[in-house]
Design a protein around this motif. Structure first.
Motif, PDB file in Angstrom:
ATOM      1  N   MET A   1       0.854  -1.197   0.000  1.00 18.31           N
ATOM      2  CA  MET A   1       0.000   0.000   0.000  1.00 18.31           C
ATOM      3  C   MET A   1       0.880   1.234   0.000  1.00 18.31           C
ATOM      4  N   ARG A   2       0.765   2.020  -1.045  1.00 21.65           N
ATOM      5  CA  ARG A   2       1.614   3.206  -1.110  1.00 21.65           C
ATOM      6  C   ARG A   2       1.032   4.360  -0.304  1.00 21.65           C
ATOM      7  N   MET A   3      -0.305   4.493  -0.324  1.00 23.31           N
ATOM      8  CA  MET A   3      -0.905   5.581   0.464  1.00 23.31           C
ATOM      9  C   MET A   3      -1.136   5.075   1.871  1.00 23.31           C
ATOM     10  N   LYS A   4      -0.723   5.862   2.856  1.00 26.88           N
ATOM     11  CA  LYS A   4      -0.859   5.383   4.223  1.00 26.88           C
ATOM     12  C   LYS A   4      -2.068   6.021   4.889  1.00 26.88           C
ATOM     13  N   ARG A   5      -2.962   5.171   5.368  1.00 22.00           N
ATOM     14  CA  ARG A   5      -4.154   5.670   6.045  1.00 22.00           C
ATOM     15  C   ARG A   5      -3.746   6.435   7.295  1.00 22.00           C
ATOM     16  N   ASP A   6      -4.321   7.642   7.487  1.00 21.14           N
ATOM     17  CA  ASP A   6      -4.034   8.367   8.722  1.00 21.14           C
ATOM     18  C   ASP A   6      -5.295   8.732   9.501  1.00 21.14           C
ATOM     19  N   HIS A   7      -6.462   8.433   8.951  1.00 21.50           N
ATOM     20  CA  HIS A   7      -7.712   8.684   9.690  1.00 21.50           C
ATOM     21  C   HIS A   7      -8.701   7.552   9.422  1.00 21.50           C
ATOM     22  N   PHE A   8      -9.545   7.265  10.400  1.00 20.18           N
ATOM     23  CA  PHE A   8     -10.651   6.331  10.183  1.00 20.18           C
ATOM     24  C   PHE A   8     -11.843   7.128   9.651  1.00 20.18           C
ATOM     25  N   CYS A   9     -12.580   6.500   8.724  1.00 21.17           N
ATOM     26  CA  CYS A   9     -13.687   7.208   8.059  1.00 21.17           C
ATOM     27  C   CYS A   9     -14.652   7.851   9.049  1.00 21.17           C
ATOM     28  N   GLY A  10     -15.124   7.036  10.006  1.00 22.05           N
ATOM     29  CA  GLY A  10     -16.215   7.477  10.884  1.00 22.05           C
ATOM     30  C   GLY A  10     -15.807   8.524  11.902  1.00 22.05           C
ATOM     31  N   THR A  11     -14.505   8.869  11.947  1.00 21.55           N
ATOM     32  CA  THR A  11     -14.069   9.801  12.995  1.00 21.55           C
ATOM     33  C   THR A  11     -13.981  11.242  12.484  1.00 21.55           C
ATOM     34  N   LEU A  12     -14.165  11.423  11.174  1.00 22.44           N
ATOM     35  CA  LEU A  12     -13.977  12.771  10.631  1.00 22.44           C
ATOM     36  C   LEU A  12     -15.170  13.681  10.964  1.00 22.44           C
ATOM     37  N   SER A  13     -14.860  14.920  11.249  1.00 21.00           N
ATOM     38  CA  SER A  13     -15.932  15.871  11.576  1.00 21.00           C
ATOM     39  C   SER A  13     -15.489  17.278  11.184  1.00 21.00           C
ATOM     40  N   LYS A  14     -16.317  18.232  11.540  1.00 20.63           N
ATOM     41  CA  LYS A  14     -16.015  19.644  11.272  1.00 20.63           C
ATOM     42  C   LYS A  14     -14.590  20.027  11.665  1.00 20.63           C
ATOM     43  N   LYS A  15     -14.133  19.399  12.773  1.00 19.01           N
ATOM     44  CA  LYS A  15     -12.800  19.729  13.298  1.00 19.01           C
ATOM     45  C   LYS A  15     -11.692  19.473  12.277  1.00 19.01           C
ATOM     46  N   TRP A  26     -13.946   0.127   2.341  1.00 23.51           N
ATOM     47  CA  TRP A  26     -14.725  -0.535   1.301  1.00 23.51           C
ATOM     48  C   TRP A  26     -15.752   0.431   0.706  1.00 23.51           C
ATOM     49  N   VAL A  27     -15.923   0.365  -0.591  1.00 26.39           N
ATOM     50  CA  VAL A  27     -16.919   1.208  -1.244  1.00 26.39           C
ATOM     51  C   VAL A  27     -18.300   0.670  -0.901  1.00 26.39           C
ATOM     52  N   LYS A  28     -19.137   1.553  -0.350  1.00 23.67           N
ATOM     53  CA  LYS A  28     -20.497   1.129  -0.037  1.00 23.67           C
ATOM     54  C   LYS A  28     -21.405   1.454  -1.216  1.00 23.67           C
ATOM     55  N   THR A  29     -21.383   2.719  -1.622  1.00 24.35           N
ATOM     56  CA  THR A  29     -22.208   3.085  -2.778  1.00 24.35           C
ATOM     57  C   THR A  29     -21.428   4.089  -3.629  1.00 24.35           C
ATOM     58  N   ARG A  30     -21.779   4.139  -4.890  1.00 22.40           N
ATOM     59  CA  ARG A  30     -21.191   5.144  -5.778  1.00 22.40           C
ATOM     60  C   ARG A  30     -22.337   5.800  -6.533  1.00 22.40           C
ATOM     61  N   ARG A  31     -22.399   7.123  -6.451  1.00 26.32           N
ATOM     62  CA  ARG A  31     -23.472   7.836  -7.157  1.00 26.32           C
ATOM     63  C   ARG A  31     -22.824   8.765  -8.192  1.00 26.32           C
ATOM     64  N   ASP A  40     -19.660   6.508  -0.880  1.00 20.16           N
ATOM     65  CA  ASP A  40     -19.671   6.321   0.564  1.00 20.16           C
ATOM     66  C   ASP A  40     -18.646   5.245   0.877  1.00 20.16           C
ATOM     67  N   LEU A  41     -17.692   5.594   1.720  1.00 18.64           N
ATOM     68  CA  LEU A  41     -16.612   4.655   2.046  1.00 18.64           C
ATOM     69  C   LEU A  41     -16.776   4.199   3.499  1.00 18.64           C
ATOM     70  N   ILE A  42     -16.706   2.896   3.729  1.00 22.24           N
ATOM     71  CA  ILE A  42     -16.853   2.426   5.120  1.00 22.24           C
ATOM     72  C   ILE A  42     -15.585   1.721   5.594  1.00 22.24           C
ATOM     73  N   ASP A  43     -15.325   1.900   6.884  1.00 19.15           N
ATOM     74  CA  ASP A  43     -14.313   1.076   7.551  1.00 19.15           C
ATOM     75  C   ASP A  43     -14.898   0.711   8.900  1.00 19.15           C
ATOM     76  N   LYS A  44     -14.074   0.190   9.802  1.00 19.55           N
ATOM     77  CA  LYS A  44     -14.636  -0.304  11.063  1.00 19.55           C
ATOM     78  C   LYS A  44     -15.293   0.786  11.904  1.00 19.55           C
ATOM     79  N   SER A  45     -14.932   2.055  11.606  1.00 18.00           N
ATOM     80  CA  SER A  45     -15.434   3.113  12.478  1.00 18.00           C
ATOM     81  C   SER A  45     -16.707   3.759  11.950  1.00 18.00           C
ATOM     82  N   GLN A  49     -18.247  10.413   3.252  1.00 22.11           N
ATOM     83  CA  GLN A  49     -18.536  10.651   1.826  1.00 22.11           C
ATOM     84  C   GLN A  49     -17.298  11.188   1.104  1.00 22.11           C
ATOM     85  N   LEU A  50     -16.980  10.526  -0.015  1.00 25.44           N
ATOM     86  CA  LEU A  50     -15.889  11.005  -0.865  1.00 25.44           C
ATOM     87  C   LEU A  50     -16.500  11.696  -2.076  1.00 25.44           C
ATOM     88  N   VAL A  51     -15.871  12.774  -2.519  1.00 26.73           N
ATOM     89  CA  VAL A  51     -16.356  13.453  -3.720  1.00 26.73           C
ATOM     90  C   VAL A  51     -15.231  13.484  -4.744  1.00 26.73           C
TER      91      VAL A  51
END
Ligand code: ASP
Length: 584
Positions: A1-15, A26-31, A40-45, A49-51
């Protein structure tokens, strides 16, 4: 894996707005909205939403176009606040989205057999076959994590109380708990077999002789039982044993432990001490040795109907030592004649002759009414405590059968009429079990297991009337499910030998099967006792699930098959040969 994950999906917020992040999952849905693509990307947390905007990167945008449900990706980009009209208050990350600059497809996926969502309409066989997809569903993630929280808090609590966790062997000798053994052939000892433990019972007792005093283990137990509802061939117990204690110490310990676990793992507060009910009282009042006390509808005695009036069937049953008991269903008078008839048929499945009903509206309606004076019918209503609009159901037969059938009817009606409160936890102890029960052939068998101590004051009956002997066993019941049981043990060799004898195990057999235990009991065994709690059932109730399969990561079916791995499976002829086994 060349890109290193530094955040869990469910933890992101305004901050995180304005920050560059890398997420993976994992990709949940693509619109695909023509220009913009939303994923919509899901992980354990949780989910984020990715744009993908072609203006940001054409290349990334074209990769996004190929994404499908279940693909595994890493994505990097800046966190933005969503425009107010697209804020989603239902999810924790609903105020933000990531405008993706770089993407890496880590793996593709075939179309999923079903979407890993909570509300699915998929056969259980399919769920079990693709358990890894099923386990991605948020509810299953929650259940398995709750299971972990429960074991973690149990360990925390017992550790604080001075217990240590000790492992005991899986390849061992039979430990009788009333089921069939799973046998494992020994290659090195032709013709000999290990048994997988039905419980660590004998080892934990031996650990007490060894001086550990406070043992526990969260452990698998193996029971080759017939396929009754909601059992598993391997289940997990919280197994506990202590020395120099009596029943009160066990009650206090377990009450404290459950309070701790319910609060910390389940966020539920329960009050202690738990009520105690004798086995006899439980059967008489609830028709069950694991009564659901979240609702009333207790069994009442109406045996006077066998002495008054002129109903022959009732008279004979009571004369022959049987009884008439019944339950009272508030507002049950709405039941139609057809429903009442169906209930009669239903009840006969439980081995009793018939069910008599009484409907109390303006007048009393019942097939019994013609046999009794109005004053007797009034007495019936009064004893039942029934009000206008209620219904009564009576069964006359041998006492235990009456109680058990009414116990079943009580649960059935409570479910049908929605009388069981949700989110309520009723715990209680059942005590004063008989030590033995007799089978049809008149042979005694232990109600719990053969290592359970009789009550001191009942010892004289061991010889004269063994069925009268009460044990020092206890069960713990939660919402009508037995979630644990244990006992103070026999810690003296002579008494253990005597009990084996009563169970029809002669001296030679006792030596052969349990010689090691008898030796240990004659080399300074302290008084001791313990309990085992069924982890699967406990977690099931805390999770609000109806089956233990919902809280076991890899359960087996009712036919004891693992649909994921297809175990059990045939083996090669050479393997059997090595094991000195020939199939018949
Ligand atoms: N060994 C018992 C069981 O597995 C529990 C106990 O007596 O501690 O049910």
């Amino acid at each position: 894996m060349r890109m290193k994950r530094d955040h869990f999906c469910g933890t992101l917020s305004k901050k995180n707005a304005g920050k560059e992040v890398v997420v993976a999952g994992w990709v949940k849905t693509r619109r695909d909205h023509g220009g913009l693509i939303f994923v919509d990307l899901i992980d354990k947390s949780g989910v984020v939403q990715l744009v993908f905007d072609p203006a940001t990167s054409k290349e990334t945008h074209s990769v996004a176009r190929s994404l499908r449900e279940g693909w595994v990706i890493a994505a990097g980009g800046k966190v933005f606040l969503r425009p107010s009209e697209s804020v989603n208050p239902k999810i924790s990350t609903g105020e933000v989205e990531i405008r993706v600059e770089k993407i890496e497809v880590l793996n593709t996926s075939l179309p999923l057999p079903f979407s890993p969502e909570d509300k699915i309409d998929v056969a259980e066989e399919v769920r079990l076959r693709y358990r890894y997809i099923d386990l991605r569903r948020p509810v299953m993630q929650k259940n398995i994590r709750l299971r972990y929280e429960v074991t973690k808090t149990v360990r925390e609590f017992l550790d604080k109380k001075g217990f240590i966790e000790v492992e005991t062997p899986f390849l061992t000798k039979s430990t009788p708990e009333g089921a069939r053994d799973y046998l494992v052939p020994s290659r090195l000892n032709p013709g000999e077999f290990y048994a997988l433990p039905q419980s660590p019972q004998l080892f934990k007792q031996i650990l007490m002789v060894a001086g550990f005093e406070r043992y526990f283990q969260i452990v698998k137990c193996f029971r080759d039982e017939d396929l009754r509802a909601d059992r598993q061939p391997e289940h997990t117990q919280i197994d506990i044993e202590l020395s120099f204690i009596d029943e009160e110490d066990i009650f206090e310990l377990i009450e404290g432990m459950l309070k701790y676990v319910f609060e910390r793992a389940g966020g539920v507060s329960i009050s202690t001490p738990f009520p105690r009910l004798s086995y006899t009282e439980a059967i008489e009042r609830y028709g069950s040795d694991k009564p659901d006390t979240r609702f009333g509808m207790e069994l009442k005695d109406f045996s006077f109907l066998g002495e008054e009036g002129k109903f022959k069937t009732f008279q004979e049953i009571v004369k022959n030592g049987g009884c008439i008991k019944g339950i009272h269903l508030a507002e049950g008078s709405c039941l139609s004649r057809k429903e009442l008839d169906e209930l009669r048929v239903w009840t006969t499945n439980y081995g009793v002759r018939d069910l008599a009903w009484v409907i109390f509206k303006e007048k009393i309606k019942s097939p019994l009414a013609k046999f009794y004076a109005p004053s007797t019918m009034d007495k019936l209503i009064k004893v039942a405590g029934a009000k206008k609009g209620d219904a009564l159901f009576l069964i006359a037969d041998e006492k235990e059968r009456v109680c058990k059938a009414l116990g079943q009817l009580r649960i059935y009606l409570a479910r049908k009429f929605n009388l069981i409160p949700r989110n309520s936890y009723r715990l209680l102890w059942i005590v004063d079990f008989p030590l033995f029960e007799k089978d049809e052939t008149g042979k005694l068998s232990p109600v719990h297991h053969p290592f359970t101590s009789p009550r001191e004051e009942d010892l004289p009956f061991l010889e004269t009337d063994p069925e009268k002997v009460r044990s020092r066993a206890y069960d713990i019941v939660l919402n009508g499910e037995e979630i644990g049981g244990g006992s103070i043990r026999v810690h003296k060799k002579d008494l253990q030998e005597k009990i084996f004898g009563l169970l029809g195990i002669n001296k030679t057999e006792a030596r052969e099967k349990f010689g090691f235990l008898l030796d240990a009991l004659s080399l300074g065994a302290p008084p001791h006792g313990g309990i085992a709690m069924g982890l699967d059932r406990l977690v099931m109730i805390l999770a609000g699930e109806k089956s233990i399969r919902e809280v076991i990561p890899f359960p087996k079916t009712q036919k004891a098959v693992c649909l994921l791995t297809q175990a059990p499976a045939p083996v090669k002829e050479e393997q059997l040969k090595e094991l000195h086994i020939k199939l018949r």
